[in-house]
Design a protein around this motif. Structure first.
Motif, PDB file in Angstrom:
ATOM      1  N   SER A   1     -25.940 -49.751  -2.690  1.00 34.07           N
ATOM      2  CA  SER A   1     -26.630 -50.977  -2.304  1.00 34.07           C
ATOM      3  C   SER A   1     -26.482 -51.148  -0.793  1.00 34.07           C
ATOM      4  O   SER A   1     -25.380 -51.174  -0.265  1.00 34.07           O
ATOM      5  CB  SER A   1     -26.029 -52.147  -3.070  1.00 34.07           C
ATOM      6  N   VAL A   2     -27.591 -51.214  -0.120  1.00 34.24           N
ATOM      7  CA  VAL A   2     -27.587 -51.238   1.343  1.00 34.24           C
ATOM      8  C   VAL A   2     -28.088 -52.602   1.798  1.00 34.24           C
ATOM      9  O   VAL A   2     -29.131 -53.062   1.342  1.00 34.24           O
ATOM     10  CB  VAL A   2     -28.529 -50.146   1.915  1.00 34.24           C
ATOM     11  N   SER A   3     -27.328 -53.220   2.697  1.00 33.40           N
ATOM     12  CA  SER A   3     -27.808 -54.502   3.212  1.00 33.40           C
ATOM     13  C   SER A   3     -27.863 -54.427   4.733  1.00 33.40           C
ATOM     14  O   SER A   3     -26.898 -54.049   5.387  1.00 33.40           O
ATOM     15  CB  SER A   3     -26.886 -55.605   2.716  1.00 33.40           C
ATOM     16  N   ILE A   4     -29.018 -54.763   5.261  1.00 37.70           N
ATOM     17  CA  ILE A   4     -29.246 -54.569   6.686  1.00 37.70           C
ATOM     18  C   ILE A   4     -29.548 -55.900   7.348  1.00 37.70           C
ATOM     19  O   ILE A   4     -30.322 -56.707   6.834  1.00 37.70           O
ATOM     20  CB  ILE A   4     -30.421 -53.601   6.903  1.00 37.70           C
TER      21      ILE A   4
ATOM     22  N   THR B   1     -31.668 -54.094   0.895  1.00 35.97           N
ATOM     23  CA  THR B   1     -32.133 -55.439   1.240  1.00 35.97           C
ATOM     24  C   THR B   1     -32.025 -55.579   2.748  1.00 35.97           C
ATOM     25  O   THR B   1     -31.054 -55.147   3.349  1.00 35.97           O
ATOM     26  CB  THR B   1     -31.266 -56.542   0.607  1.00 35.97           C
ATOM     27  N   CYS B   2     -33.046 -56.146   3.345  1.00 35.52           N
ATOM     28  CA  CYS B   2     -32.977 -56.327   4.788  1.00 35.52           C
ATOM     29  C   CYS B   2     -33.382 -57.755   5.106  1.00 35.52           C
ATOM     30  O   CYS B   2     -33.892 -58.472   4.241  1.00 35.52           O
ATOM     31  CB  CYS B   2     -33.866 -55.330   5.515  1.00 35.52           C
ATOM     32  N   GLU B   3     -33.124 -58.120   6.334  1.00 38.51           N
ATOM     33  CA  GLU B   3     -33.388 -59.495   6.733  1.00 38.51           C
ATOM     34  C   GLU B   3     -34.854 -59.834   6.499  1.00 38.51           C
ATOM     35  O   GLU B   3     -35.215 -60.916   6.108  1.00 38.51           O
ATOM     36  CB  GLU B   3     -33.030 -59.647   8.205  1.00 38.51           C
ATOM     37  N   ARG B   4     -35.679 -58.883   6.789  1.00 33.02           N
ATOM     38  CA  ARG B   4     -37.096 -59.130   6.655  1.00 33.02           C
ATOM     39  C   ARG B   4     -37.786 -57.791   6.538  1.00 33.02           C
ATOM     40  O   ARG B   4     -37.464 -56.867   7.256  1.00 33.02           O
ATOM     41  CB  ARG B   4     -37.579 -59.831   7.909  1.00 33.02           C
ATOM     42  N   ARG B   5     -38.677 -57.728   5.606  1.00 32.65           N
ATOM     43  CA  ARG B   5     -39.316 -56.437   5.398  1.00 32.65           C
ATOM     44  C   ARG B   5     -40.582 -56.337   6.225  1.00 32.65           C
ATOM     45  O   ARG B   5     -41.431 -57.209   6.190  1.00 32.65           O
ATOM     46  CB  ARG B   5     -39.649 -56.274   3.923  1.00 32.65           C
ATOM     47  N   ILE B   6     -40.666 -55.280   7.009  1.00 34.48           N
ATOM     48  CA  ILE B   6     -41.894 -55.081   7.763  1.00 34.48           C
ATOM     49  C   ILE B   6     -42.455 -53.732   7.376  1.00 34.48           C
ATOM     50  O   ILE B   6     -41.717 -52.765   7.241  1.00 34.48           O
ATOM     51  CB  ILE B   6     -41.647 -54.986   9.284  1.00 34.48           C
ATOM     52  N   GLU B   7     -43.737 -53.696   7.216  1.00 31.01           N
ATOM     53  CA  GLU B   7     -44.344 -52.421   6.924  1.00 31.01           C
ATOM     54  C   GLU B   7     -44.790 -51.799   8.221  1.00 31.01           C
ATOM     55  O   GLU B   7     -45.953 -51.803   8.554  1.00 31.01           O
ATOM     56  CB  GLU B   7     -45.543 -52.620   6.010  1.00 31.01           C
ATOM     57  N   CYS B   8     -43.863 -51.357   8.961  1.00 27.29           N
ATOM     58  CA  CYS B   8     -44.228 -50.842  10.257  1.00 27.29           C
ATOM     59  C   CYS B   8     -43.203 -49.801  10.612  1.00 27.29           C
ATOM     60  O   CYS B   8     -42.017 -50.088  10.696  1.00 27.29           O
ATOM     61  CB  CYS B   8     -44.257 -51.994  11.239  1.00 27.29           C
TER      62      CYS B   8
ATOM     63  N   GLY C   1     -29.031 -53.859  13.764  1.00 26.78           N
ATOM     64  CA  GLY C   1     -28.193 -54.937  13.247  1.00 26.78           C
ATOM     65  C   GLY C   1     -27.071 -54.278  12.493  1.00 26.78           C
ATOM     66  O   GLY C   1     -27.039 -53.053  12.356  1.00 26.78           O
ATOM     67  N   SER C   2     -26.125 -55.061  12.000  1.00 25.30           N
ATOM     68  CA  SER C   2     -25.063 -54.401  11.260  1.00 25.30           C
ATOM     69  C   SER C   2     -25.607 -54.001   9.882  1.00 25.30           C
ATOM     70  O   SER C   2     -26.548 -54.590   9.363  1.00 25.30           O
ATOM     71  CB  SER C   2     -23.837 -55.286  11.156  1.00 25.30           C
ATOM     72  N   VAL C   3     -24.962 -52.980   9.321  1.00 25.94           N
ATOM     73  CA  VAL C   3     -25.405 -52.444   8.034  1.00 25.94           C
ATOM     74  C   VAL C   3     -24.191 -52.419   7.125  1.00 25.94           C
ATOM     75  O   VAL C   3     -23.101 -52.043   7.560  1.00 25.94           O
ATOM     76  CB  VAL C   3     -25.934 -50.999   8.205  1.00 25.94           C
ATOM     77  N   GLU C   4     -24.362 -52.847   5.901  1.00 21.97           N
ATOM     78  CA  GLU C   4     -23.271 -52.728   4.938  1.00 21.97           C
ATOM     79  C   GLU C   4     -23.773 -51.974   3.722  1.00 21.97           C
ATOM     80  O   GLU C   4     -24.848 -52.266   3.210  1.00 21.97           O
ATOM     81  CB  GLU C   4     -22.754 -54.103   4.521  1.00 21.97           C
ATOM     82  N   VAL C   5     -22.976 -50.999   3.310  1.00 18.81           N
ATOM     83  CA  VAL C   5     -23.377 -50.211   2.139  1.00 18.81           C
ATOM     84  C   VAL C   5     -22.233 -50.197   1.149  1.00 18.81           C
ATOM     85  O   VAL C   5     -21.071 -49.995   1.529  1.00 18.81           O
ATOM     86  CB  VAL C   5     -23.718 -48.760   2.532  1.00 18.81           C
ATOM     87  N   ASP C   6     -22.562 -50.428  -0.105  1.00 21.59           N
ATOM     88  CA  ASP C   6     -21.529 -50.376  -1.135  1.00 21.59           C
ATOM     89  C   ASP C   6     -22.028 -49.535  -2.299  1.00 21.59           C
ATOM     90  O   ASP C   6     -23.226 -49.401  -2.515  1.00 21.59           O
ATOM     91  CB  ASP C   6     -21.195 -51.796  -1.605  1.00 21.59           C
ATOM     92  N   VAL C   7     -21.043 -49.011  -3.022  1.00 20.83           N
ATOM     93  CA  VAL C   7     -21.400 -48.227  -4.196  1.00 20.83           C
ATOM     94  C   VAL C   7     -21.520 -49.188  -5.373  1.00 20.83           C
ATOM     95  O   VAL C   7     -20.669 -50.061  -5.555  1.00 20.83           O
ATOM     96  CB  VAL C   7     -20.302 -47.179  -4.485  1.00 20.83           C
TER      97      VAL C   7
END
Lengths: 477, 582
Positions: free
Chosen positions: B169-172, B199-206, B156-162
């Protein structure tokens, strides 16, 4: 001419301004950070099921499931959508497993087999969402089934009031593209003549990718032309407008033509079926549903409208004598005419062989139609194959082979011994030549066997999932 | 209309310079011209990596940038960060890389010949005594090739900011394991883990291979943001295809096996070679779990397994521990099937004498072990009963006799996965700790094959797994179904060269890949050491393969074991039916 338009989701209007034509609904929702879920779990379209409030070929209201990432925003202009968040997080939910078990135990009621529920749940998954949402949809599908679908009933059976507003809307995008929505066929052709380099588009704008490279893109949507969205029965003929969605086509005609009934079995992708039309089959090289082989076997004709005249010719002639490219700049294939099936002595089948369970495109499609005379001999036949590359092909050698023969059990034997040439089927599917040839022969044998032998039916699976039926799964037997 | 209140700084976009060669030395990288282009903020290469040049830190080894050499087509050499994607791409085109190509190593055989390995082969060796049985032993030699194929990736797209004092801060826009990603990014840019927020759309432990590409992209965006101090966005559409192509890596296995007249396996000798690609990736964990499978599943006195990771000039393989178990289970089931076809014995009784989880526990004085064996037996019996396996078996025989063109097959398969073992080497034979976790599941699959078209229809699948208390049952059930279908797709039905998105897309919407009837069952029990593992249901998909094989053997009654290719498509199935002479 205007530069913005509105669309309505769950009763709220959203204005889109200065967006490129090819922006998808999903991108729009995401870019605008539109929250449609109460759970605050989702941004944009993730995890939501979207239904377009539309009307079918009889102008009855329907709710069509769409995939936001495969739906152009512009084609949603002035339309009304319903978005459902199927993930209702309820901490008090008692163990779902117990319920699941209960459903399983009571599965005398065959309507709720788990796989059916899963396929409903799976519907909501969108491109790139992966399997992670699978679980949620599964649970919610089960929940929904239990609760008798309480979601958004207020949107059910609404009349598509937006249809009137669709007409004559012209939209100019931020990138200078023009999007016309004519209300009549004549208007559409006029615009086409007036605007050089313009092209018609059907239901899904994305199908037109790559058609115009130059900056001056002009699209003429055929979607809002009423007469192209109708199916009428007249003088022993069914007249099907080319913008009738594949779903409407199949639903309306499957009881009239067993071939269309068979054709339904090949539906995989609900979005495709909902958004794609007969027109796309003629005009795009994109995904195809195989409807042409069905139409060819049924001996369909087409009507081509021009600025001042209307031509009518058989589909076969159009494809093989005139060729599609001879449909002029100032012409539009507007409808398909299918003669009514008269006698009961017509035997038909339509097959699709898929490359694997995960494929949506088939590697071969075949439509068979055989007419018998009173003496139970084959009087006429029409056998068509579509091997995925190029146009469907008529299997004339097979037609000759069975012509005049009695329609009895021996036929298979006779055919098996004679058949070996597979004339007229060239082309390559990327399959082994040998396999391709055998497959074509086998399908002929399968057809004969199914009607004369005692071959058990393979599992047939086709069900339409539609809000029209309140998202419960209808099982067609 | 919810428009952003004020126009925020628009994100910088990235473009990539990747290797066009399979193997080459990088003599020089000249990005002066590119860096001077209007709108370009930075051009980064391996020299700019502050921390470790590894995209999947903590999970394995997968360098983000090529350093002195490029090792596969699509190996990342440099990344350009610019105001707009078009500028970045134009600048990337201006980056001049002087390559000196070298002859590449592309196949496993080549790698073996040239002794191109990532490390020494790992071996497991149990040399028990054969207890002087005079029985004549039968020998079986089998080779397996698990073909290389495209893995499902979730991008997916990824956005990272300082943010704040130099943190990121990383948003996926996709699901991922945010915790692992946090660690990975922190190690890449040389920050503390607290300074990186994901932060991601949904966290999976996999963690498995399919996420490693996402890790690469997120890592790159993070590095670019850190270096430029700006918001940076990665979009999959901007990345070259070669860079995103994810492959599983070919695996070759050679088995030599000896069994006695009762079908009891006396010794297994298994040599496995994996095409790991240019770096180890996660294939180390593949190797561990494969070896662990042979160690745990087979009860025979002599087990020798050796696994080599071959170094080739292809992108790093993404196979991980799940695949190790799956291939192990597949091989074991194939061996049992082969013995059964030779001896005309029932597959399940062969399993009972050969798989340690079914073995009679007379000689086990460990209470924990005994209760587990009972549990497994109970689970198995319950599945066989609930799925009316025996009744359907008879129905299928009748069906097959009455219909010439369709044949059905039914197969039951069991899978046990041991968990919580760090190293196989130190294991002392015989002693098993009571606290060690395990999971078990079994599945019965029924299929129908159409001889005229070669098509396969999945009629019904029943699967049962032991449940874990700490997880919600609905989660376990959905995890089961997803993993089962995932396993099926990965190993038996995959189409070559499809992009991940097409794959995930085609799994949906009433596809025939979803069986007509799909029933999942969890078994409650009092056992503390049972863990729920999606690997089990992933492996259970082998039941479909076995059922297809049984259906095919009905067409070819002369042969009870049909040589079936791993990829089940109409052509291969058709060939398997009609290929009588081979």
């Amino acid at each position: 001419m205007q530069e913005d338009f509105q669309l309505t989701i769950n009763g709220l209007s959203y204005r889109a301004a200065g967006t490129p034509l090819k922006m998808s609904l999903a991108d729009f929702l995401k870019n605008q950070s539109i929250e449609l879920s109460d759970g605050l779990v989702h941004r944009g379209h993730a995890g939501l099921l979207f239904f377009l409030i539309d009307f079918n070929a009889c102008a009855g209201p329907v709710h069509r499931l769409i995939k936001p990432s495969r739906t152009s925003l512009i084609s949603m202009a002035e339309r009304e959508l319903v978005a459902i968040d199927s993930r209702v997080e309820d901490p008090n939910e008692s163990s779902l497993w117990v319920k699941l078990k209960a459903i399983k135990d009571s599965s005398k009621d065959e309507d709720v087999s788990l796989s059916r529920m899963i396929s409903v749940g799976l519907e909501g998954l969108d491109d790139g969402q992966g399997y992670s949402l699978f679980s949620d949809h599964l649970s919610s599908a089960i929940r929904r089934n239990e609760s008798g679908m309480k979601v958004s009933t207020k949107h059910l059976l609404t009349v598509p009031i937006s249809v009137g507003r669709l007409k004559k809307l012209t939209y100019k995008s931020s990138e200078g593209e023009l999007f016309y929505r004519p209300g009549t066929v004549l208007e559409a052709i006029r615009i086409r003549v007036l605007r050089q380099g313009s092209c018609f588009v059907g239901g899904g704008l994305f199908a037109e990718d790559g058609t115009s490279e130059s900056g001056e893109a002009v699209f003429i949507s055929l979607e809002s032309i009423d007469e192209l969205r109708e199916i009428i029965f007249e003088d022993g003929h069914w007249i099907v407008g080319v913008c009738v969605s594949l779903r409407s086509f199949a639903e309306r005609l499957k009881t009239k033509f067993p071939l269309v009934d068979d054709f339904c079995k090949s539906f995989r992708d609900t979005h495709f079926v909902n958004r794609y039309t007969v027109w796309e089959e003629f005009s795009s090289s994109g995904p195809s549903s195989g409807i042409l082989t069905v139409l060819l076997s049924l001996g369909a004709e087409v009507i081509i409208d021009g600025l001042d005249e209307r031509r009518r010719m058989s589909l076969e002639e159009l494809l093989y004598v005139e060729t599609l490219s001879s449909v002029g700049e100032q012409e539009l294939i507007s409808s398909v005419i299918i003669p009514e099936m008269k006698n009961s002595e017509t035997i038909t089948s339509h097959y699709q062989v898929m490359e694997g369970p995960y494929e949506k495109d088939s590697i071969i499609r075949a439509s068979f139609l055989v007419e018998l005379d009173p003496k139970n001999r084959v009087s006429d036949s029409s056998i068509w194959f579509d091997i995925g590359s190029g146009l469907p092909m008529r299997f004339e050698s097979a037609e000759k082979l069975i012509e005049g023969r009695p329609w009895t059990r021996d036929l298979e034997q006779q055919i098996s011994s004679v058949i070996s040439s597979g004339d007229g089927i060239g082309g390559s599917l990327g399959l082994g030549e040998e396999f391709q040839k055998i497959l074509i022969q086998n399908l002929l044998l399968k057809f004969i066997n199914e009607h004369l032998g005692e071959v058990g039916q393979g599992p047939s699976r086709y069900e339409f999932i539609d809000l029209e039926s309140e998202l419960t799964v209808r099982k067609n037997s | 209309m919810s428009k952003p209140k004020e126009k925020l700084q628009s994100p910088l976009e990235m473009a990539f310079v990747v290797s066009p060669f399979e193997s080459a030395r990088i003599c020089s990288i000249d990005f002066e011209e590119a860096a001077q282009l209007d709108g370009v903020h930075a051009v980064l290469t391996s020299a700019d990596v502050i921390g470790k040049n590894n995209a999947i830190c903590g999970l394995g080894d997968m360098p983000l940038f090529a350093e002195e050499e490029v090792e596969f087509i699509g190996n990342l050499v440099a990344v350009v960060v610019a105001e707009r994607a078009s500028i970045a791409q134009a600048a990337a085109d201006l980056v001049l890389v002087d390559y000196k190509p070298k002859p590449p190593v592309l196949e496993i055989e080549e790698a073996i010949k040239l002794r191109s390995f990532h490390s020494d082969p790992q071996e497991l060796c149990h040399e028990g005594s054969s207890e002087g049985e005079s029985d004549e032993l039968e020998e079986i030699d089998r080779s397996f090739v698990f073909s290389d194929h495209v893995c499902l990736q979730e991008l997916g797209s990824v956005e990272v900011d300082v943010v704040g004092s130099g943190g990121l801060s990383v948003s996926i826009d996709a699901s991922c394991d945010s915790l692992v990603l946090t660690n990975s990014i922190a190690s890449l840019v040389g920050l503390n883990e607290e300074q990186v927020g994901v932060t991601c759309e949904r966290r999976i432990e996999c963690i498995d291979g399919r996420f490693s590409q996402l890790f690469t992209c997120a890592g790159l965006a993070a590095l670019c943001s850190f270096k430029t101090g700006r918001l940076v966005r990665f979009r999959p559409s901007n990345a070259p295809k070669e860079m995103l192509s994810a492959r599983s890596g070919q695996v070759q296995a050679r088995i030599h096996l000896r069994h006695d007249s009762s079908g009891k396996i006396k010794s297994i000798d298994c040599k496995v070679n994996v095409d790991s690609g240019s770096s180890v990736g996660m294939s180390d964990s593949f190797r561990n779990s494969l070896i662990r499978h042979f160690d745990e599943a087979h009860s025979c006195p002599q087990v020798r397994v050796s696994c080599s990771l071959c170094k080739t000039n292809r992108p790093p393989s993404l196979i991980g521990d799940k695949d190790g178990i799956a291939l192990g289970v597949f091989i074991s089931e194939e061996l049992i099937a082969e013995i059964s076809s030779r001896m005309n014995g029932s597959i399940h009784s062969l399993r009972e004498i050969n798989f340690s989880h079914f073995m009679d526990d007379e000689n086990l004085n460990n209470n924990v072990l005994r209760s587990r064996h009972e549990l497994i037996k109970e689970a198995w019996d319950r599945l066989i009963k609930d799925s009316s396996y025996k009744k359907r078996q008879e129905e299928i025989i009748q069906f097959n006799e009455s219909t010439p063109h369709y044949k059905r097959g039914i197969a039951a398969v069991s899978v046990k996965v041991g968990e919580g073992i760090e190293s196989v080497d130190e294991d002392e034979s015989g002693s098993v700790e009571g606290s060690r976790g395990f999971s078990f599941g079994s599945a019965v699959a029924e299929v129908q094959v159409d001889s005229l078209t070669g098509e396969i229809f999945l009629i019904r699948v029943d699967a049962l797994q032991l449940s874990a208390d700490e997880l919600r049952p609905d989660l376990q059930i959905s995890e089961m179904s997803a993993s089962f279908l995932d396993g099926l797709r990965n190993y038996f039905f995959h189409g070559a060269g499809e992009t991940a998105q097409e794959l995930s897309d085609s799994l949906l919407l009433g596809s025939r890949a979803v069986p007509e009837e799909l029933r999942f069952d969890l078994m409650d029990h009092g056992e503390k050491s049972v863990r729920f593992s999606s690997s089990v249901s992933y492996c259970l998909s082998v039941s479909v393969y076995q059922a297809v094989r049984k259906a095919l053997s009905q067409y070819r009654k002369s042969l009870s074991l049909v040589d079936l290719p791993l990829i089940l498509n109409p052509e291969s199935v058709h060939t398997a039916i009609h290929d009588r002479d081979s």
